[in-house]
Motif scaffolding. Sequence first.
Motif, PDB file in Angstrom:
ATOM      1  N   GLY A  54       0.815  -1.210   0.000  1.00 53.27           N
ATOM      2  CA  GLY A  54       0.000   0.000   0.000  1.00 53.27           C
ATOM      3  C   GLY A  54       0.847   1.259   0.000  1.00 53.27           C
ATOM      4  N   LEU A  55       1.918   1.253   0.759  1.00 53.49           N
ATOM      5  CA  LEU A  55       2.806   2.413   0.796  1.00 53.49           C
ATOM      6  C   LEU A  55       3.534   2.587  -0.532  1.00 53.49           C
ATOM      7  CD1 LEU A  55       4.157   1.955   4.414  1.00 53.49           C
ATOM      8  CD2 LEU A  55       2.879   3.931   3.572  1.00 53.49           C
ATOM      9  N   ALA A  56       3.913   1.471  -1.155  1.00 54.42           N
ATOM     10  CA  ALA A  56       4.556   1.557  -2.465  1.00 54.42           C
ATOM     11  C   ALA A  56       3.610   2.161  -3.499  1.00 54.42           C
ATOM     12  CB  ALA A  56       5.035   0.183  -2.913  1.00 54.42           C
ATOM     13  N   GLN A  57       2.331   1.767  -3.465  1.00 54.32           N
ATOM     14  CA  GLN A  57       1.370   2.265  -4.435  1.00 54.32           C
ATOM     15  C   GLN A  57       0.968   3.716  -4.161  1.00 54.32           C
ATOM     16  OE1 GLN A  57       0.287   0.772  -7.346  1.00 54.32           O
ATOM     17  NE2 GLN A  57       1.992  -0.566  -6.764  1.00 54.32           N
ATOM     18  N   ALA A  58       1.191   4.196  -2.956  1.00 55.87           N
ATOM     19  CA  ALA A  58       0.892   5.593  -2.645  1.00 55.87           C
ATOM     20  C   ALA A  58       1.840   6.552  -3.350  1.00 55.87           C
ATOM     21  CB  ALA A  58       0.963   5.810  -1.133  1.00 55.87           C
ATOM     22  N   VAL A  59       2.970   6.034  -3.802  1.00 57.24           N
ATOM     23  CA  VAL A  59       3.972   6.846  -4.504  1.00 57.24           C
ATOM     24  C   VAL A  59       3.647   6.841  -5.998  1.00 57.24           C
ATOM     25  CG1 VAL A  59       6.432   7.047  -5.043  1.00 57.24           C
ATOM     26  CG2 VAL A  59       5.708   6.265  -2.774  1.00 57.24           C
ATOM     27  N   PRO A  60       3.638   8.003  -6.668  1.00 57.88           N
ATOM     28  CA  PRO A  60       3.346   8.020  -8.106  1.00 57.88           C
ATOM     29  C   PRO A  60       4.242   7.102  -8.940  1.00 57.88           C
ATOM     30  CG  PRO A  60       3.239  10.237  -7.237  1.00 57.88           C
ATOM     31  CD  PRO A  60       3.740   9.374  -6.117  1.00 57.88           C
ATOM     32  N   LEU A  61       5.473   6.882  -8.497  1.00 57.06           N
ATOM     33  CA  LEU A  61       6.361   5.969  -9.216  1.00 57.06           C
ATOM     34  C   LEU A  61       6.066   4.508  -8.904  1.00 57.06           C
ATOM     35  CD1 LEU A  61       9.757   7.897  -8.948  1.00 57.06           C
ATOM     36  CD2 LEU A  61       8.161   7.804 -10.867  1.00 57.06           C
ATOM     37  N   GLN A  62       5.148   4.265  -7.972  1.00 56.95           N
ATOM     38  CA  GLN A  62       4.621   2.937  -7.646  1.00 56.95           C
ATOM     39  C   GLN A  62       5.712   1.948  -7.226  1.00 56.95           C
ATOM     40  OE1 GLN A  62       2.196   2.242 -11.274  1.00 56.95           O
ATOM     41  NE2 GLN A  62       0.427   2.459  -9.926  1.00 56.95           N
ATOM     42  N   ARG A  63       6.591   2.415  -6.395  1.00 59.52           N
ATOM     43  CA  ARG A  63       7.594   1.519  -5.814  1.00 59.52           C
ATOM     44  C   ARG A  63       8.116   2.159  -4.541  1.00 59.52           C
ATOM     45  NH1 ARG A  63      12.900   3.303  -6.236  1.00 59.52           N
ATOM     46  NH2 ARG A  63      13.414   4.822  -7.864  1.00 59.52           N
ATOM     47  N   LEU A  64       8.724   1.342  -3.703  1.00 55.21           N
ATOM     48  CA  LEU A  64       9.448   1.874  -2.558  1.00 55.21           C
ATOM     49  C   LEU A  64      10.755   2.490  -3.036  1.00 55.21           C
ATOM     50  CD1 LEU A  64       9.093  -0.964   0.110  1.00 55.21           C
ATOM     51  CD2 LEU A  64       7.699   1.105  -0.125  1.00 55.21           C
ATOM     52  N   GLY A  65      11.219   3.487  -2.320  1.00 54.00           N
ATOM     53  CA  GLY A  65      12.558   3.989  -2.577  1.00 54.00           C
ATOM     54  C   GLY A  65      13.591   2.962  -2.162  1.00 54.00           C
ATOM     55  N   GLN A  66      14.763   3.075  -2.719  1.00 56.88           N
ATOM     56  CA  GLN A  66      15.899   2.250  -2.341  1.00 56.88           C
ATOM     57  C   GLN A  66      16.926   3.134  -1.625  1.00 56.88           C
ATOM     58  OE1 GLN A  66      16.004  -1.120  -2.705  1.00 56.88           O
ATOM     59  NE2 GLN A  66      13.899  -0.852  -3.433  1.00 56.88           N
ATOM     60  N   PRO A  67      17.725   2.553  -0.733  1.00 58.16           N
ATOM     61  CA  PRO A  67      18.752   3.363  -0.070  1.00 58.16           C
ATOM     62  C   PRO A  67      19.626   4.143  -1.046  1.00 58.16           C
ATOM     63  CG  PRO A  67      18.554   1.247   1.020  1.00 58.16           C
ATOM     64  CD  PRO A  67      17.676   1.179  -0.204  1.00 58.16           C
ATOM     65  N   THR A  68      19.886   3.566  -2.216  1.00 54.35           N
ATOM     66  CA  THR A  68      20.705   4.266  -3.203  1.00 54.35           C
ATOM     67  C   THR A  68      20.016   5.528  -3.724  1.00 54.35           C
ATOM     68  OG1 THR A  68      19.829   2.748  -4.884  1.00 54.35           O
ATOM     69  CG2 THR A  68      22.001   2.237  -3.950  1.00 54.35           C
ATOM     70  N   ASP A  69      18.681   5.547  -3.760  1.00 51.14           N
ATOM     71  CA  ASP A  69      17.964   6.755  -4.170  1.00 51.14           C
ATOM     72  C   ASP A  69      18.252   7.898  -3.201  1.00 51.14           C
ATOM     73  OD1 ASP A  69      16.569   5.569  -6.372  1.00 51.14           O
ATOM     74  OD2 ASP A  69      15.128   4.686  -4.975  1.00 51.14           O
TER      75      ASP A  69
END
Length: 252
Positions: A210-225
């Motif tokens: 659900g949190l991933a889909q809340a982001v327009p890019l539809q994914r979780l961030g990664q530490p590298t981001d």
Amino acid sequence: MSTNLTSETAAPTRVALVTGGSGGIGRAVVERLARDGFALGVHYSGNKAKADETVAAIVAGGGRAIAIGGDVAEERDMSAAFDAVEAEFGGIDVVVNTAGIMILSPIATMDLDELDRMLRTNVRGTFVVSQQAARRVRSGGAIVNFSTSVTRTQFPSYGGYVASKAAVESMTLILARELRGKDVTVNAVAPGPTATPLFLTGKDDVAIAGLAQAVPLQRLGQPTDIAETVAFLAGSARWINGQVIFTNGGLA
């Protein structure tokens, strides 16, 4: 005419101290800054083995790094950590304060001892590290603290955590103005949902999706981001100062 740089004309190595640098976002920041040629102080609180592993990987890749332990909320520990980095590398140019803890609970039922523990690390710890950084970071350097995008999204159960990070934002913006004339930038990075053990612990697959889909890019961030934003602030971003940078994939 030769264009090769001699040891006398080569740019000096820049030095960074990263608190919480042995895992999660902290390790990604360490690895990213190492690629930019920084010498690293890799701070850890309790897991020396992970810090030593991080240092070994940097050294194996031709970089320079040392591991240093200590409680970020203890002035003596952090003074000694800064001393160790300065003694090893000759000074400090960048301090990145990723160390923090997250305890989630509705405000009505939160254990106040747990709240105190979180505030000690996140607020007092950031203050202690920022205080040392304000005294020691060299001209042309940067201080980067860590907040959270939940200061804007106001997710339930994050009340205590957001209270600690709102304090971090405020002290960061004030410190930027207190360091007028020193040519040291002070900013905070506010990640969105990022796939780290700190974020994933205690959440089931449905909550994570659900949190991933809340982001327009539809994914979780990664530490590298997140590390890319830190590298920008630590490097060429000399006209960004006294800001909170929301690195969250467009989460509103």
